[in-house]
Design an enzyme around this catalytic site. Structure first.
Site, PDB file in Angstrom:
ATOM      1  N   ARG A 163      -4.502  -3.044  -8.649  1.00 42.52           N
ATOM      2  CA  ARG A 163      -3.730  -3.648  -7.550  1.00 42.52           C
ATOM      3  C   ARG A 163      -4.147  -3.050  -6.199  1.00 42.52           C
ATOM      4  NH1 ARG A 163      -2.910  -6.035 -11.441  1.00 42.52           N
ATOM      5  NH2 ARG A 163      -0.959  -6.810 -12.282  1.00 42.52           N
ATOM      6  N   SER A 238       6.172  -8.831  -9.490  1.00 40.55           N
ATOM      7  CA  SER A 238       6.425  -7.411  -9.743  1.00 40.55           C
ATOM      8  C   SER A 238       6.603  -6.683  -8.414  1.00 40.55           C
ATOM      9  CB  SER A 238       5.258  -6.782 -10.490  1.00 40.55           C
ATOM     10  OG  SER A 238       5.076  -7.430 -11.714  1.00 40.55           O
ATOM     11  N   GLU A 334       4.760  -2.825  -4.545  1.00 39.41           N
ATOM     12  CA  GLU A 334       3.512  -3.595  -4.624  1.00 39.41           C
ATOM     13  C   GLU A 334       3.321  -4.570  -3.455  1.00 39.41           C
ATOM     14  OE1 GLU A 334       2.223  -5.457  -8.477  1.00 39.41           O
ATOM     15  OE2 GLU A 334       2.044  -7.226  -7.219  1.00 39.41           O
TER      16      GLU A 334
HETATM   17  C1  LIG Z   1       6.531 -15.078  -9.560  1.00 44.50           C
HETATM   18  C2  LIG Z   1       5.354 -14.253  -9.115  1.00 44.50           C
HETATM   19  C3  LIG Z   1       4.479 -13.757 -10.076  1.00 44.50           C
HETATM   20  C4  LIG Z   1       3.382 -12.971  -9.693  1.00 44.50           C
HETATM   21  N1  LIG Z   1       2.535 -12.519 -10.656  1.00 44.50           N
HETATM   22  C5  LIG Z   1       1.460 -11.762 -10.327  1.00 44.50           C
HETATM   23  C6  LIG Z   1       0.554 -11.281 -11.325  1.00 44.50           C
HETATM   24  O1  LIG Z   1       0.699 -11.558 -12.502  1.00 44.50           O
HETATM   25  N2  LIG Z   1      -0.493 -10.525 -10.916  1.00 44.50           N
HETATM   26  C7  LIG Z   1      -0.718 -10.223  -9.608  1.00 44.50           C
HETATM   27  O2  LIG Z   1      -1.708  -9.537  -9.315  1.00 44.50           O
HETATM   28  N3  LIG Z   1       0.111 -10.677  -8.634  1.00 44.50           N
HETATM   29  C8  LIG Z   1       1.183 -11.425  -8.963  1.00 44.50           C
HETATM   30  N4  LIG Z   1       2.047 -11.885  -7.984  1.00 44.50           N
HETATM   31  C9  LIG Z   1       1.776 -11.550  -6.567  1.00 44.50           C
HETATM   32  C10 LIG Z   1       1.002 -12.675  -5.821  1.00 44.50           C
HETATM   33  O3  LIG Z   1       0.966 -13.847  -6.577  1.00 44.50           O
HETATM   34  C11 LIG Z   1      -0.438 -12.252  -5.509  1.00 44.50           C
HETATM   35  O4  LIG Z   1      -0.480 -11.030  -4.825  1.00 44.50           O
HETATM   36  C12 LIG Z   1      -1.175 -13.312  -4.662  1.00 44.50           C
HETATM   37  O5  LIG Z   1      -2.533 -12.978  -4.565  1.00 44.50           O
HETATM   38  C13 LIG Z   1      -0.567 -13.471  -3.273  1.00 44.50           C
HETATM   39  O6  LIG Z   1      -1.120 -14.626  -2.690  1.00 44.50           O
HETATM   40  P1  LIG Z   1      -0.503 -15.249  -1.352  1.00 44.50           P
HETATM   41  O7  LIG Z   1      -1.435 -16.306  -0.882  1.00 44.50           O
HETATM   42  O8  LIG Z   1       0.892 -15.665  -1.595  1.00 44.50           O
HETATM   43  O9  LIG Z   1      -0.554 -13.974  -0.401  1.00 44.50           O
HETATM   44  P2  LIG Z   1       0.471 -13.591   0.765  1.00 44.50           P
HETATM   45  O10 LIG Z   1       1.749 -13.143   0.144  1.00 44.50           O
HETATM   46  O11 LIG Z   1       0.528 -14.683   1.768  1.00 44.50           O
HETATM   47  O12 LIG Z   1      -0.263 -12.325   1.373  1.00 44.50           O
HETATM   48  C14 LIG Z   1      -0.387 -11.147   0.622  1.00 44.50           C
HETATM   49  C15 LIG Z   1      -1.274 -10.166   1.405  1.00 44.50           C
HETATM   50  O13 LIG Z   1      -2.577 -10.717   1.533  1.00 44.50           O
HETATM   51  C16 LIG Z   1      -2.907 -10.888   2.916  1.00 44.50           C
HETATM   52  N5  LIG Z   1      -3.667 -12.134   3.025  1.00 44.50           N
HETATM   53  C17 LIG Z   1      -3.326 -13.348   2.549  1.00 44.50           C
HETATM   54  N6  LIG Z   1      -4.312 -14.223   2.804  1.00 44.50           N
HETATM   55  C18 LIG Z   1      -5.268 -13.547   3.474  1.00 44.50           C
HETATM   56  C19 LIG Z   1      -6.540 -13.909   4.021  1.00 44.50           C
HETATM   57  N7  LIG Z   1      -7.046 -15.148   3.931  1.00 44.50           N
HETATM   58  N8  LIG Z   1      -7.241 -12.938   4.672  1.00 44.50           N
HETATM   59  C20 LIG Z   1      -6.764 -11.687   4.780  1.00 44.50           C
HETATM   60  N9  LIG Z   1      -5.597 -11.290   4.276  1.00 44.50           N
HETATM   61  C21 LIG Z   1      -4.861 -12.215   3.626  1.00 44.50           C
HETATM   62  C22 LIG Z   1      -1.588 -10.904   3.658  1.00 44.50           C
HETATM   63  O14 LIG Z   1      -1.746 -10.492   5.004  1.00 44.50           O
HETATM   64  C23 LIG Z   1      -0.782  -9.911   2.833  1.00 44.50           C
HETATM   65  O15 LIG Z   1      -1.153  -8.602   3.149  1.00 44.50           O
HETATM   66  C24 LIG Z   1       3.153 -12.671  -8.326  1.00 44.50           C
HETATM   67  C25 LIG Z   1       4.044 -13.179  -7.354  1.00 44.50           C
HETATM   68  C26 LIG Z   1       5.129 -13.964  -7.754  1.00 44.50           C
HETATM   69  C27 LIG Z   1       6.053 -14.504  -6.713  1.00 44.50           C
END
Ligand SMILES: Cc1cc2nc3c(=O)[nH]c(=O)nc-3n(C[C@H](O)[C@H](O)[C@H](O)COP(=O)(O)OP(=O)(O)OC[C@H]3O[C@@H](n4cnc5c(N)ncnc54)[C@H](O)[C@@H]3O)c2cc1C
Length: 342
Positions: A163, A238, A334
């Site tokens: 992570r 998580s 996280e």
């Molecule tokens: C129900 C649920 C289940 C999940 N299960 C998992 C799992 O099994 N495994 C896991 O690893 N994660 C899991 N996650 C966490 C999440 O899905 C991941 O971290 C995912 O990659 C976040 O994507 P996002 O586009 O929503 O990012 P955001 O929440 O929009 O951003 C997260 C971070 O990334 C940065 N960011 C986003 N896009 C960019 C970009 N283009 N350039 C630079 N920085 C950027 C943001 O600034 C922030 O720091 C889960 C979340 C939920 C709600």
């Protein structure tokens, strides 16, 4: 050039109330460059967001929020064994996993149904069911927030860990990721080592001949059964990382709590299950002023109506303190935390 200021659309899966200085949706590299210049001219920090599924947003964001909608799936290279794809950062991760399987490009099945965008996936090296993003990445392409200049990083330069990546460390909050290059296999191969996945595959009678489609179906079914849907119970998945602790501490805890799950990391370190620690500390299913811990999943903090970053973080701090007191283990949050109190 800015989006409508009063848009009430929730842009984070915890559905927390927040107000940014400005917000813009970016569809092209030209729009991205313009937006970065605008932020420079207004002395504003830049906060790239995908689908907001891994952030805790405080009430005030003193930043230009960039909603990244750079799309595209391009084939860069193909051999008998592999294909290399360049994927736009704004593509939905699960849609990419589904599409690659349909194309006969394998490897991502264990990562099915993880919410969010492709551009966010390298930030915390998304992982699930015994698999991580890292081995599939050949390059991550980005622009510096400060001046729009380009930076491309190889997998090694991304510094992927559990992570973790260089994007949360040395280069934290400096870059907007625009594209991610992934190398996928053309020969079907499956990874069913993760115990819950193995059991599901065995229960379906596929133990000796599981296909990537079987793994994808099993992962989707497991996730649907286990994880609360953010659309119904707003959450960020998580909330704490599984803590990595010195071996001595793990051994001492095993003596005191024979049922504690302990996983090997290396000679000196062991990984503990944060969910187990939280449950043993009595938090599973508890509620506190409009926020709480899900009754079925001790790692998931839910916004039950408080709609506030400080309420979620106050609950997280209480959980951290009680786990530290009971087990001498520090839990690390996280999701990324942004903004300030009003
Ligand atoms: C129900 C649920 C289940 C999940 N299960 C998992 C799992 O099994 N495994 C896991 O690893 N994660 C899991 N996650 C966490 C999440 O899905 C991941 O971290 C995912 O990659 C976040 O994507 P996002 O586009 O929503 O990012 P955001 O929440 O929009 O951003 C997260 C971070 O990334 C940065 N960011 C986003 N896009 C960019 C970009 N283009 N350039 C630079 N920085 C950027 C943001 O600034 C922030 O720091 C889960 C979340 C939920 C709600």
């Amino acid at each position: 050039m800015l989006d409508a200021p009063n848009s009430r659309q929730p842009r984070n899966s915890l559905r927390l109330q927040t107000q940014a200085k400005a917000l813009r949706t970016v569809h092209t590299l030209t729009e991205l460059k313009d937006a970065l210049t605008w932020a420079q001219n207004h002395a504003l920090a830049v906060l790239p967001l995908g689908e907001g599924s891994n952030v805790v947003l405080q009430p005030q964001l003193n930043a230009l929020v960039l909603v990244i909608k750079l799309l595209g799936r391009e084939k860069l290279n193909e051999t008998d064994g592999h294909v290399t794809l360049r994927i736009g950062a704004g593509e939905n991760w699960h849609a990419l996993v589904t599409w690659s399987l349909e194309q006969g490009y394998y490897g991502l099945e264990n990562l099915a149904l993880i919410p969010g965008t492709v551009g966010a996936a390298p930030i915390q090296n998304i992982g699930a069911y015994g698999c991580e993003l890292a081995p599939f990445v050949t390059a991550v392409h980005s622009r510096y927030c400060r001046d729009g200049s380009a930076l491309s990083l190889s997998r090694e330069e991304c510094g992927f860990g559990y992570r973790d990546s260089v994007f949360k460390q040395r280069l934290a909050d400096q870059l907007v990721i625009t594209h991610v290059d992934l190398q996928l296999a053309k020969q079907p191969a499956v990874n069913t080592q993760y115990p819950a996945l193995q059991s599901a595959i065995e229960a379906a009678g596929q133990a000796n001949n599981a296909t990537p489609q079987n793994v994808y179906d099993a992962v989707v079914a497991l996730r649907r059964a286990r994880l609360p849907d953010p659309a119904i119970e707003p959450n960020a998945g998580s909330f704490f990382k599984n803590p990595v602790v010195p071996q001595d501490l793990a051994v001492a805890l095993q003596q005191q709590y024979p049922g504690i799950p302990v996983f090997p990391v290396n000679q000196q370190q062991r990984k503990l299950a944060a969910a187990w620690l939280i449950e043993q500390a009595g938090w599973k299913g508890q509620r506190l002023g409009g926020v709480g811990i899900h009754s079925g999943h001790a790692l998931v903090l839910v916004n039950y109506g408080a709609n506030s970053g400080p309420a979620i973080l106050a609950l997280a701090a209480k959980i951290q303190a009680s786990v530290a007191q009971k087990f001498a283990v520090q839990l690390e949050i996280e999701p990324r935390i942004y903004g300030a109190l009003a």
